[in-house]
Design a protein around this motif. Structure first.
Motif, PDB file in Angstrom:
ATOM      1  N   GLY A  10       0.795  -1.240   0.000  1.00  0.00           N
ATOM      2  CA  GLY A  10       0.000   0.000   0.000  1.00  0.00           C
ATOM      3  C   GLY A  10       0.816   1.273   0.000  1.00  0.00           C
ATOM      4  O   GLY A  10       0.572   2.180   0.793  1.00  0.00           O
ATOM      5  N   ILE A  11       1.813   1.311  -0.881  1.00  0.00           N
ATOM      6  CA  ILE A  11       2.605   2.539  -0.978  1.00  0.00           C
ATOM      7  C   ILE A  11       1.745   3.633  -1.617  1.00  0.00           C
ATOM      8  O   ILE A  11       1.160   3.442  -2.674  1.00  0.00           O
ATOM      9  N   ILE A  12       1.678   4.752  -0.950  1.00  0.00           N
ATOM     10  CA  ILE A  12       0.882   5.857  -1.503  1.00  0.00           C
ATOM     11  C   ILE A  12       1.806   7.057  -1.716  1.00  0.00           C
ATOM     12  O   ILE A  12       2.485   7.485  -0.790  1.00  0.00           O
ATOM     13  N   THR A  13       1.851   7.536  -2.952  1.00  0.00           N
ATOM     14  CA  THR A  13       2.678   8.708  -3.252  1.00  0.00           C
ATOM     15  C   THR A  13       1.799   9.948  -3.246  1.00  0.00           C
ATOM     16  O   THR A  13       0.803   9.993  -3.968  1.00  0.00           O
ATOM     17  N   PRO A  14       2.135  10.917  -2.424  1.00  0.00           N
ATOM     18  CA  PRO A  14       1.327  12.137  -2.460  1.00  0.00           C
ATOM     19  C   PRO A  14       1.406  12.798  -3.850  1.00  0.00           C
ATOM     20  O   PRO A  14       2.433  12.687  -4.523  1.00  0.00           O
ATOM     21  N   THR A  15       0.335  13.434  -4.236  1.00  0.00           N
ATOM     22  CA  THR A  15       0.251  14.002  -5.599  1.00  0.00           C
ATOM     23  C   THR A  15       1.452  14.868  -5.939  1.00  0.00           C
ATOM     24  O   THR A  15       2.003  14.791  -7.033  1.00  0.00           O
ATOM     25  N   GLU A  16       1.882  15.715  -4.973  1.00  0.00           N
ATOM     26  CA  GLU A  16       2.965  16.649  -5.289  1.00  0.00           C
ATOM     27  C   GLU A  16       4.297  15.942  -5.523  1.00  0.00           C
ATOM     28  O   GLU A  16       5.221  16.503  -6.094  1.00  0.00           O
ATOM     29  N   MET A  17       4.405  14.652  -5.090  1.00  0.00           N
ATOM     30  CA  MET A  17       5.647  13.903  -5.290  1.00  0.00           C
ATOM     31  C   MET A  17       5.654  13.160  -6.625  1.00  0.00           C
ATOM     32  O   MET A  17       6.683  12.649  -7.057  1.00  0.00           O
TER      33      MET A  17
END
Ligand SMILES: [Zn+2]
Length: 280
Positions: A10-17
């Protein structure tokens, strides 16, 4: 055993990244889904380089395509709509107009201007679908009427580029009066023997089709544009029959004698220019 095992779930990348191409650099054709550079798309008159799909564009793009060096003088640029019926739907009409002006940067659903096209003087009115569905209210009618006046006074040909859902329901009867007003002005233009060319783009429907859009000395259209009075769904429900294939497409309308020709947007400027030369 696979050669790669994801350690964390469940790796979640924030939008800005997220690393993506900057916005607006690429254009995806809604028809064939292929991707091209926005600059390439623009150079191709906003048509798809793969399938020739004509993207829906507004007055800014058309003026840029047609007026020499994108130089033109706009007429009645600040005219905005009143609220003759104190109309309210989900919001009041003045609120809707205000928020649409803010969102689109336009004052109403048509812009009118004069300038030179291939070194010949011309007056152009171009509708913007982004402004309440390109609907024809009092401002649209008045601006078109005044643009025709300008054509009459300066004896310059008039080009109308339509893209509209029809009358503006928030102005009800006042909208419908614009059909008569613009048609009467066009009659004066005809009497003065000044050429009027009407370009119908996707979509041109309702009261616009039923008035100025079909009154050109030449009525021309972009490929595959939807042209009609009532929409296909309404007609199907009314007559209780299936409609023929391609019904209300520019090609269908041409075949049935309501258009003079279909013009690829890339050829628009040159075709209209040579047509005007012939009419001189
Ligand atoms: Zn395409």
């Amino acid at each position: 055993m696979s050669w790669f095992i994801r350690k964390e779930k469940g790796i979640i990348t924030p939008t800005e990244m997220k690393r993506e191409a900057p916005d607006g650099l690429w254009y995806q054709c809604p028809n064939c889904k292929k991707i091209m550079h926005t600059r390439e798309h623009k150079l191709n008159a906003y048509t798809c380089v793969h399938c020739n799909y004509h993207e829906k564009i507004g007055s800014e793009a058309y003026f840029g395509l047609l007026f020499d060096n994108n130089q033109f003088t706009e007429l009645d640029a600040d005219m905005i709509s009143a609220d003759p019926l104190t109309f309210t739907d989900t919001k009041t009409y003045p609120d809707r107009v205000r928020s649409t002006i803010k969102k689109t940067g336009l004052k109403d659903a048509v812009r009118t201007a004069y300038g030179k096209m291939n070194e010949v003087d011309i007056t152009i009115a171009c509708m913007d679908f982004g402004f309440i569905g390109g609907s024809m209210g009092s401002v649209v009618g008045e601006k078109i009427a005044r643009a025709i006046d300008h054509s009459l006074q300066t004896k310059t040909p008039f080009l109308m580029i339509s893209r509209s859902g029809g009358a503006r329901m928030m102005e009800a009867g006042f909208s419908l009066m614009q059909m008569a007003k613009t048609s009467a002005k066009l009659a004066l233009l005809s009497e003065a023997q000044i050429p009027y060319i009407s370009l119908l783009t996707d979509p041109t429907t309702g009261g616009v089709t039923a008035s100025f859009a079909m009154l050109g000395d030449f009525n021309i259209a972009e490929p595959e544009a939807l042209i009609g009075f009532a929409g296909p769904r309404v007609i199907r429900e009314t007559i209780g029959k299936d409609l023929p294939k391609g019904f209300q497409s520019a090609e269908f309308v041409l075949e049935h004698g309501f258009l003079d020709f279909i013009v690829d947007r890339k050829d628009l400027k040159d075709k209209v220019s040579s047509l005007l030369q012939m009419l001189q």
